[in-house]
Design a protein around this motif. Structure first.
Motif, PDB file in Angstrom:
ATOM      1  N   UNK A 147      24.115  41.347  45.535  1.00  9.66           N
ATOM      2  CA  UNK A 147      25.273  42.216  45.676  1.00  9.66           C
ATOM      3  C   UNK A 147      26.419  41.617  44.891  1.00  9.66           C
ATOM      4  N   UNK A 148      27.075  42.478  44.083  1.00  8.41           N
ATOM      5  CA  UNK A 148      28.293  42.095  43.378  1.00  8.41           C
ATOM      6  C   UNK A 148      29.419  42.871  44.030  1.00  8.41           C
ATOM      7  N   UNK A 149      30.333  42.138  44.655  1.00 11.02           N
ATOM      8  CA  UNK A 149      31.394  42.747  45.442  1.00 11.02           C
ATOM      9  C   UNK A 149      32.724  42.672  44.700  1.00 11.02           C
ATOM     10  N   UNK A 150      33.293  43.807  44.236  1.00 12.99           N
ATOM     11  CA  UNK A 150      34.650  43.799  43.686  1.00 12.99           C
ATOM     12  C   UNK A 150      35.647  43.599  44.828  1.00 12.99           C
ATOM     13  N   UNK A 181      47.809  37.414  40.703  1.00 15.79           N
ATOM     14  CA  UNK A 181      47.005  36.198  40.690  1.00 15.79           C
ATOM     15  C   UNK A 181      47.696  35.047  41.410  1.00 15.79           C
ATOM     16  N   UNK A 182      48.833  35.325  42.008  1.00 15.36           N
ATOM     17  CA  UNK A 182      49.619  34.249  42.639  1.00 15.36           C
ATOM     18  C   UNK A 182      49.091  33.858  44.002  1.00 15.36           C
ATOM     19  N   UNK A 183      48.373  34.744  44.668  1.00 18.35           N
ATOM     20  CA  UNK A 183      47.888  34.476  46.029  1.00 18.35           C
ATOM     21  C   UNK A 183      46.369  34.409  46.025  1.00 18.35           C
ATOM     22  N   UNK A 184      45.833  33.900  47.150  1.00 19.38           N
ATOM     23  CA  UNK A 184      44.386  33.873  47.326  1.00 19.38           C
ATOM     24  C   UNK A 184      43.862  35.296  47.416  1.00 19.38           C
ATOM     25  N   UNK A 185      42.708  35.599  46.867  1.00 22.05           N
ATOM     26  CA  UNK A 185      42.173  36.963  46.960  1.00 22.05           C
ATOM     27  C   UNK A 185      41.818  37.316  48.408  1.00 22.05           C
ATOM     28  N   UNK A 186      42.052  38.560  48.747  1.00 18.32           N
ATOM     29  CA  UNK A 186      41.694  39.028  50.087  1.00 18.32           C
ATOM     30  C   UNK A 186      40.228  39.415  50.095  1.00 18.32           C
ATOM     31  N   UNK A 187      39.503  39.037  51.216  1.00 20.41           N
ATOM     32  CA  UNK A 187      38.078  39.312  51.342  1.00 20.41           C
ATOM     33  C   UNK A 187      37.808  40.056  52.642  1.00 20.41           C
ATOM     34  N   UNK A 241      33.801  39.271  42.969  1.00 21.91           N
ATOM     35  CA  UNK A 241      34.640  39.357  41.777  1.00 21.91           C
ATOM     36  C   UNK A 241      36.008  39.841  42.216  1.00 21.91           C
ATOM     37  N   UNK A 242      36.982  38.933  42.154  1.00 25.22           N
ATOM     38  CA  UNK A 242      38.342  39.262  42.593  1.00 25.22           C
ATOM     39  C   UNK A 242      39.024  40.098  41.517  1.00 25.22           C
ATOM     40  N   UNK A 243      39.536  41.277  41.906  1.00 25.20           N
ATOM     41  CA  UNK A 243      40.222  42.185  40.977  1.00 25.20           C
ATOM     42  C   UNK A 243      41.645  42.425  41.450  1.00 25.20           C
ATOM     43  N   UNK A 244      42.414  43.078  40.625  1.00 27.35           N
ATOM     44  CA  UNK A 244      43.807  43.357  40.965  1.00 27.35           C
ATOM     45  C   UNK A 244      44.732  42.745  39.936  1.00 27.35           C
ATOM     46  N   UNK A 245      46.028  42.849  40.176  1.00 31.95           N
ATOM     47  CA  UNK A 245      47.012  42.378  39.225  1.00 31.95           C
ATOM     48  C   UNK A 245      47.651  41.062  39.648  1.00 31.95           C
ATOM     49  N   UNK A 284      30.163  32.384  46.022  1.00 37.40           N
ATOM     50  CA  UNK A 284      30.399  32.407  44.592  1.00 37.40           C
ATOM     51  C   UNK A 284      31.354  33.551  44.282  1.00 37.40           C
ATOM     52  N   UNK A 285      32.505  33.208  43.760  1.00 38.02           N
ATOM     53  CA  UNK A 285      33.434  34.266  43.401  1.00 38.02           C
ATOM     54  C   UNK A 285      34.101  33.961  42.065  1.00 38.02           C
ATOM     55  N   UNK A 286      34.413  35.046  41.390  1.00 40.12           N
ATOM     56  CA  UNK A 286      34.989  34.964  40.055  1.00 40.12           C
ATOM     57  C   UNK A 286      36.288  35.745  40.051  1.00 40.12           C
ATOM     58  N   UNK A 287      37.249  35.281  39.246  1.00 40.18           N
ATOM     59  CA  UNK A 287      38.584  35.861  39.261  1.00 40.18           C
ATOM     60  C   UNK A 287      38.840  36.592  37.943  1.00 40.18           C
ATOM     61  N   UNK A 288      38.995  37.922  38.002  1.00 41.39           N
ATOM     62  CA  UNK A 288      39.345  38.709  36.806  1.00 41.39           C
ATOM     63  C   UNK A 288      40.665  39.438  37.033  1.00 41.39           C
ATOM     64  N   UNK A 289      41.489  38.890  37.910  1.00 49.37           N
ATOM     65  CA  UNK A 289      42.778  39.525  38.163  1.00 49.37           C
ATOM     66  C   UNK A 289      43.693  39.378  36.954  1.00 49.37           C
ATOM     67  N   UNK A 290      44.610  40.335  36.795  1.00 46.69           N
ATOM     68  CA  UNK A 290      45.511  40.321  35.650  1.00 46.69           C
ATOM     69  C   UNK A 290      44.741  40.653  34.366  1.00 46.69           C
TER      70      UNK A 290
END
Length: 362
Positions: free
Chosen positions: A19-22, A58-64, A52-56, A75-81
């Motif tokens: 599963x790939x979770x945005x 990047x200053x805070x921890x991603x919400x899950x 995969x953390x999305x959104x604009x 395992x998580x990856x950050x593509x915010x901004x």
């Protein structure tokens, strides 16, 4: 498991290898997303989940989703901004989805990249070689164009004539024909040198020059006072040269020259008996006699206009004077097929025919 998830969705999650979770603030607060994650974790290893953390922001921890509260080190990856996934991160996602070790897949990826790079380099070299060869051939073709070759030859020929210390204004070269006679892609040049110092009472010299290489030439045929030349294909793929340098009662007699050992040599004569050359389908073919010790001719023989006993006497000169016996020197040029008649030169390339009975070997 009971809940609002549809049966088809539960089956799809059960059969999915990973599963790939945005992960965005909206998906973290979604009840349905949380149920999907719970259902996946109930039947799969948490290591098969990629976040995969999305959104604009990047200053805070991603919400899950809350279902991930008890999953350690997911395992998580950050593509915010404006951040993009690196190649290594993409391979991590692929390793999870395929269920293989990351290191093995990464080595495989690196090896494939190297092979692909080598392939592109080889392809670039091949394309470069092909394009380079094509450019060289194009430049060579331009150098070998008839116009370019003509200009090179004229420059060379002018220098040759000037070697006798003539001013340029007095050099007169008439290039009457440009043709590829030996089928090598290089042109041959028919030149009448009309410069005064090169002409005499018999006329100016006509020469054929063969191109050895661009800028290097050699004379392969030289004749005095000839007419404009024709050419025609020969059986060996080269071309024969036809000069109408002789005549019979002012009708042209054609001299045929063929390429032999790099030079053009007399092959035979053709007499069309008044027909123009292009319409002459069955000419009388006259084989040249050897230049060494040619036959002699009876002084009383009278040359005739054609090989026939009832033919008229040959006429020469502008007034069409008929030749009488005993007032001329005859030179044997060749014999007709069958050997019953001979071609003789009467006076300044004016010719006629005499019977074999008037000819004696020396």
């Amino acid at each position: 498991m009971s809940g609002p998830l549809a049966e088809r969705l539960r089956t799809a999650i059960d059969e999915a290898p990973a599963m790939v979770l945005p992960a965005s603030p909206a998906s973290a607060r979604s009840r349905y997303v949380n149920l999907e994650v719970e259902h996946f974790l109930a039947g799969h290893d948490p290591k098969r989940l990629v976040i995969v953390a999305t959104g604009e922001d990047r200053s805070a921890e991603p919400e899950l989703p809350p279902a991930l509260d008890h999953v350690e080190d997911p395992l998580w990856l950050d593509v915010r901004g404006d951040r993009k996934l690196t190649r290594r991160e993409l391979v991590k996602v692929a390793a999870v989805v395929l269920g293989v070790g990351f290191e093995a897949l990464w080595r495989r990826h690196v090896r494939h990249r190297r092979q692909l790079t080598a392939l592109w380099c080889a392809l670039t070299l091949v394309v470069g070689a092909v394009v380079g060869t094509a450019l060289v051939r194009q430049l060579d073709a331009e150098k070998r164009s008839p116009e370019q070759q003509r200009a090179q030859f004229l420059e060379w020929m002018t220098k040759e004539v000037k070697s006798v210390d003539l001013p340029v204004s007095e050099v007169k070269l008439n290039i009457t024909r440009v043709d590829d006679l030996d089928n090598d892609g290089l042109m041959e040049f028919f030149v009448v040198n009309e410069t005064a110092e090169f002409c005499g009472s018999g006329g100016c010299t006509s020469s054929v020059y063969r191109t050895v290489s661009p800028g290097q030439y050699e004379a392969v045929l030289e004749l005095l006072g000839t007419s404009t030349a024709r050419v025609r294909p020969a059986e060996d793929g080269t071309k024969e040269i036809i000069f109408s340098d002789l005549s019979v009662s002012r009708e042209p007699l054609y001299s045929i020259y063929a390429l032999r050992d790099g030079r053009f040599e007399l092959k035979h004569y053709e007499f069309c008996d008044g027909f123009v050359f292009e319409a002459c389908t069955e000419p009388a073919v006259i084989t040249p006699v050897p230049r060494e010790r040619p036959p002699s001719v009876d002084e009383s023989a009278v040359p005739l206009e054609r090989p026939a006993a009832d033919a008229r006497k040959v006429r020469i000169g502008a007034a069409g004077t008929s030749l009488e016996a005993g007032d001329h020197d005859l030179t044997v040029r060749g014999s007709l097929a069958g050997g019953e008649w001979y071609l003789v030169e009467v006076w300044k390339k004016s010719c006629g025919f005499v019977p074999a009975s008037a000819v004696r070997p020396r």
